[in-house]
Design an enzyme around this catalytic site. Structure first.
Site, short mmCIF file in Angstrom:
data_model
loop_
_atom_site.label_atom_id
_atom_site.label_comp_id
_atom_site.label_asym_id
_atom_site.label_seq_id
_atom_site.Cartn_x
_atom_site.Cartn_y
_atom_site.Cartn_z
N ARG A 46 -17.55 -42.88 -36.31
CA ARG A 46 -16.30 -44.43 -35.71
C ARG A 46 -15.83 -43.91 -35.00
NH1 ARG A 46 -14.71 -47.54 -41.60
NH2 ARG A 46 -17.66 -48.50 -41.75
N ASP A 153 -2.18 -56.15 -44.32
CA ASP A 153 -3.29 -55.66 -43.93
C ASP A 153 -2.88 -54.25 -42.87
OD1 ASP A 153 -6.37 -55.27 -44.71
OD2 ASP A 153 -6.12 -53.79 -42.95
#
Ligand SMILES: C[S@@+](CC[C@H](N)C(=O)[O-])C[C@H]1O[C@@H](n2cnc3c(N)ncnc32)[C@H](O)[C@@H]1O
Length: 285
Positions: A46, A153
């Protein structure tokens, strides 16, 4: 170096065990997301894109940058954006929406005019808009009722996507046609296969950044329903307990907490009683 070479260098980079441990400890401390050794390959893959964006060829340079005064904590935000798992869907785990419609909303209809819902860990917003659709449908039958849905979030790109409210047409195919027609607009350019949530529904939701690892949350404490689903699994037991304790403080007595189907909170000492499939009601009312 030309672009192709730097791309190749960044994509060939591998992370050493010691750099992995440094980054893993930092990620756990700043987000609660656990990073056991098995996650090394995932972290490496990632972050390669981030190395490329920064023009770096190896993880040692990146690791030093994360902790450098030059980055001054700023890179942590990017780091967390790259490693958090944001999978979500409209009406994911549908049994919860049925429970809300059949058990929770009828109970509230006689005693509350404005309902406050919170999707904690809302990712790109699908959960928030699913809740808003359910509430909008209920409000059409009960004209006294009003509602608001908050989504929070830690990932800023996900929050931006949630505010834009644009989704692939494919992602709403499971939603019944009458609801699709009522709450979504087709993109003007048909070749884009995109839809956008309509303005009336958008006006009933809001989004903001919130890190569950913060010592306390700057939010009201009167939520009637909190969806905290598919986030706990990324935390270790100790952090799960701390975060749940804080979340439950923001739930009104008699309010409902929903957690993901694969999550379990029965071992924690919380003022909650089980009322449905991973649905809990706060005691005290
Ligand atoms: C798998 S998604 C779940 C989305 C949605 N609740 C659902 O069930 O479909 C998990 C979300 O939790 C967020 N998250 C992870 N750690 C967090 C933290 N420390 N604070 C706030 N959000 C966090 C991630 O950014 C991600 O969007």
């Amino acid at each position: 170096m030309d672009n192709t070479r730097s791309f190749e260098q960044a994509y060939k980079a591998t992370i050493s065990d010691s750099d992995f441990r440094r980054l893993a400890a930092h990620i756990e401390k700043s987000s609660g997301i656990k990073m056991p050794p098995e996650k090394k390959v995932m972290l490496q893959s990632r972050l390669k894109k981030r190395l490329y964006q920064l023009g770096m060829n190896d993880f040692k340079t990146y690791c030093d940058y994360v902790f450098s005064p030059e980055s001054s904590g700023h890179e942590t935000l990017f780091l967390l954006n790259f490693i958090s798992t944001n999978k979500t869907d409209f009406f994911r785990e549908p049994v919860h929406y049925t429970f809300l419609e059949e058990e929770v909303l009828p109970a509230f209809s006689t005693r509350k005019n404005k309902l406050h819902f919170w999707s904690a860990g809302c990712s790109s917003g699908e959960e928030v808009y699913s809740l808003a659709i359910l509430l909008a449908e209920a409000a059409m039958k009960n004209l006294e009722m009003d509602y608001e849905v908050l989504g929070t979030d830690i990932s800023t790109p996900m929050l931006e996507k949630a505010v834009r409210a644009e989704y692939r047409e494919q992602s709403i195919t499971e939603i019944p046609l009458n609801l699709r027609k009522r709450y979504f607009l087709r993109h003007k350019d048909a070749s884009k296969s995109q839809v956008r949530v309509g303005p009336a529904l958008r006006s009933k939701v809001r989004f903001r950044y919130l890190n569950f690892m913060d010592y306390s949350y700057d939010l009201p404490r009167n939520f009637d329903v909190i969806f905290f689903r598919n986030v706990l699994i990324y935390f270790n037991k100790e952090i799960q307990e701390q975060v749940l304790g804080r979340i439950v403080m923001h739930l009104e007595a008699g309010g409902y907490l929903f957690i993901g189907h694969s999550e379990n909170i029965l071992n924690f000492d919380l003022p909650l009683e089980k009322r449905g499939p991973n649905v809990f009601r706060k005691l005290g009312d």
